[in-house]
Design a protein around this motif. Sequence first.
Motif, mmCIF file in Angstrom:
data_model
loop_
_atom_site.group_PDB
_atom_site.id
_atom_site.type_symbol
_atom_site.label_atom_id
_atom_site.label_comp_id
_atom_site.label_asym_id
_atom_site.label_seq_id
_atom_site.Cartn_x
_atom_site.Cartn_y
_atom_site.Cartn_z
ATOM 1 N N ASN A 16 -71.206 -118.719 96.097
ATOM 2 C CA ASN A 16 -70.792 -119.603 97.194
ATOM 3 C C ASN A 16 -71.770 -120.749 97.370
ATOM 4 O O ASN A 16 -71.392 -121.846 97.765
ATOM 5 C CB ASN A 16 -70.702 -118.839 98.517
ATOM 6 C CG ASN A 16 -69.612 -117.806 98.522
ATOM 7 O OD1 ASN A 16 -68.634 -117.901 97.799
ATOM 8 N ND2 ASN A 16 -69.787 -116.790 99.346
ATOM 9 N N SER A 17 -73.050 -120.472 97.130
ATOM 10 C CA SER A 17 -74.093 -121.465 97.333
ATOM 11 C C SER A 17 -75.263 -121.140 96.428
ATOM 12 O O SER A 17 -75.631 -119.979 96.288
ATOM 13 C CB SER A 17 -74.538 -121.458 98.803
ATOM 14 O OG SER A 17 -75.460 -122.489 99.056
ATOM 15 N N LYS B 108 -74.158 -128.519 96.507
ATOM 16 C CA LYS B 108 -72.737 -128.799 96.689
ATOM 17 C C LYS B 108 -72.465 -129.851 97.766
ATOM 18 O O LYS B 108 -71.371 -129.920 98.306
ATOM 19 C CB LYS B 108 -72.002 -127.505 97.018
ATOM 20 C CG LYS B 108 -72.015 -126.518 95.854
ATOM 21 C CD LYS B 108 -71.263 -125.268 96.171
ATOM 22 C CE LYS B 108 -71.122 -124.265 95.079
ATOM 23 N NZ LYS B 108 -71.969 -124.261 93.950
ATOM 24 N N PHE C 84 -72.615 -118.069 84.059
ATOM 25 C CA PHE C 84 -72.982 -119.042 85.092
ATOM 26 C C PHE C 84 -73.128 -120.422 84.470
ATOM 27 O O PHE C 84 -73.327 -120.547 83.274
ATOM 28 C CB PHE C 84 -74.290 -118.622 85.778
ATOM 29 C CG PHE C 84 -74.212 -117.240 86.337
ATOM 30 C CD1 PHE C 84 -73.582 -117.012 87.551
ATOM 31 C CD2 PHE C 84 -74.704 -116.159 85.634
ATOM 32 C CE1 PHE C 84 -73.454 -115.728 88.048
ATOM 33 C CE2 PHE C 84 -74.589 -114.870 86.120
ATOM 34 C CZ PHE C 84 -73.957 -114.658 87.326
ATOM 35 N N SER C 85 -73.027 -121.437 85.321
ATOM 36 C CA SER C 85 -73.210 -122.809 84.844
ATOM 37 C C SER C 85 -74.149 -123.551 85.802
ATOM 38 O O SER C 85 -74.209 -123.217 86.991
ATOM 39 C CB SER C 85 -71.870 -123.541 84.783
ATOM 40 O OG SER C 85 -71.416 -123.843 86.087
ATOM 41 N N VAL D 180 -69.098 -114.540 92.155
ATOM 42 C CA VAL D 180 -68.722 -115.859 92.651
ATOM 43 C C VAL D 180 -69.870 -116.374 93.504
ATOM 44 O O VAL D 180 -70.228 -115.758 94.514
ATOM 45 C CB VAL D 180 -67.407 -115.807 93.458
ATOM 46 C CG1 VAL D 180 -67.088 -117.162 94.065
ATOM 47 C CG2 VAL D 180 -66.265 -115.317 92.567
ATOM 48 N N ARG E 106 -73.711 -126.376 87.064
ATOM 49 C CA ARG E 106 -72.910 -127.032 88.099
ATOM 50 C C ARG E 106 -72.626 -126.099 89.279
ATOM 51 O O ARG E 106 -72.688 -126.506 90.428
ATOM 52 C CB ARG E 106 -71.617 -127.573 87.513
ATOM 53 C CG ARG E 106 -70.915 -128.534 88.449
ATOM 54 C CD ARG E 106 -69.957 -129.459 87.739
ATOM 55 N NE ARG E 106 -70.515 -130.277 86.695
ATOM 56 C CZ ARG E 106 -71.224 -131.396 86.870
ATOM 57 N NH1 ARG E 106 -71.467 -131.817 88.084
ATOM 58 N NH2 ARG E 106 -71.668 -132.082 85.848
ATOM 59 N N GLU E 107 -72.329 -124.822 89.013
ATOM 60 C CA GLU E 107 -72.036 -123.909 90.127
ATOM 61 C C GLU E 107 -73.295 -123.536 90.906
ATOM 62 O O GLU E 107 -73.205 -123.104 92.051
ATOM 63 C CB GLU E 107 -71.304 -122.658 89.651
ATOM 64 C CG GLU E 107 -72.161 -121.644 88.945
ATOM 65 C CD GLU E 107 -71.390 -120.429 88.469
ATOM 66 O OE1 GLU E 107 -70.730 -119.745 89.289
ATOM 67 O OE2 GLU E 107 -71.456 -120.157 87.260
ATOM 68 N N LEU E 108 -74.458 -123.734 90.295
ATOM 69 C CA LEU E 108 -75.725 -123.412 90.955
ATOM 70 C C LEU E 108 -76.383 -124.632 91.593
ATOM 71 O O LEU E 108 -77.388 -124.504 92.275
ATOM 72 C CB LEU E 108 -76.677 -122.772 89.943
ATOM 73 C CG LEU E 108 -76.198 -121.431 89.377
ATOM 74 C CD1 LEU E 108 -77.001 -121.061 88.138
ATOM 75 C CD2 LEU E 108 -76.284 -120.346 90.420
ATOM 76 N N TYR F 127 -80.289 -129.787 90.990
ATOM 77 C CA TYR F 127 -80.218 -128.454 90.396
ATOM 78 C C TYR F 127 -81.639 -127.945 90.165
ATOM 79 O O TYR F 127 -82.481 -128.661 89.636
ATOM 80 C CB TYR F 127 -79.449 -128.508 89.077
ATOM 81 C CG TYR F 127 -79.590 -127.271 88.227
ATOM 82 C CD1 TYR F 127 -79.083 -126.055 88.672
ATOM 83 C CD2 TYR F 127 -80.214 -127.318 86.998
ATOM 84 C CE1 TYR F 127 -79.221 -124.907 87.902
ATOM 85 C CE2 TYR F 127 -80.351 -126.180 86.214
ATOM 86 C CZ TYR F 127 -79.853 -124.979 86.673
ATOM 87 O OH TYR F 127 -79.993 -123.838 85.926
#
Length: 139
Positions: free
Chosen positions: A61-62, A27, A19-20, A59, A22-24, A37
């Motif tokens: 999504n949010s 958005k 995980f990163s 993956v 940025r993805e957490l 974050y």
Amino acid sequence: MLIRSVSLFDTTGWRWPHFSPRELACKCRGQFCDGAYWHDPAFLDALEKLRGAVDRPLVINSGHRCRRWNAKMGGAEHSMHKQIAVDIALDGHDRFALLAAAESLGFNGIGLGRNFLHLDRRARPAQWYYKGSRALWQT
């Protein structure tokens, strides 16, 4: 701990390889915040263990949502996304195995969607179905 912008977060010592930040992060892409974050190591430890338990990519999504993005996405007023929660895409997963693994790792805020699983770790356990999803989660 809320970080105003994911670009300000120091990833030195980041120990969650799947995980990163940025993805957490939120958005909203600058509509309402600068990629806020919410950093919670215990949540990330559980998420990393979940990834290991299902041995498949998760993956997201949010993850975190700023207050205004949460409202725009139709999130609940007291949504855990305003702190840290994840919506995981179900594509490629056995929904029941993913759910069982999440429960065993202490995720106790569980939203059962048609194509995603919402997970958080809240003070009082809760489980709910999103519109049109109940039949998909019945065994």
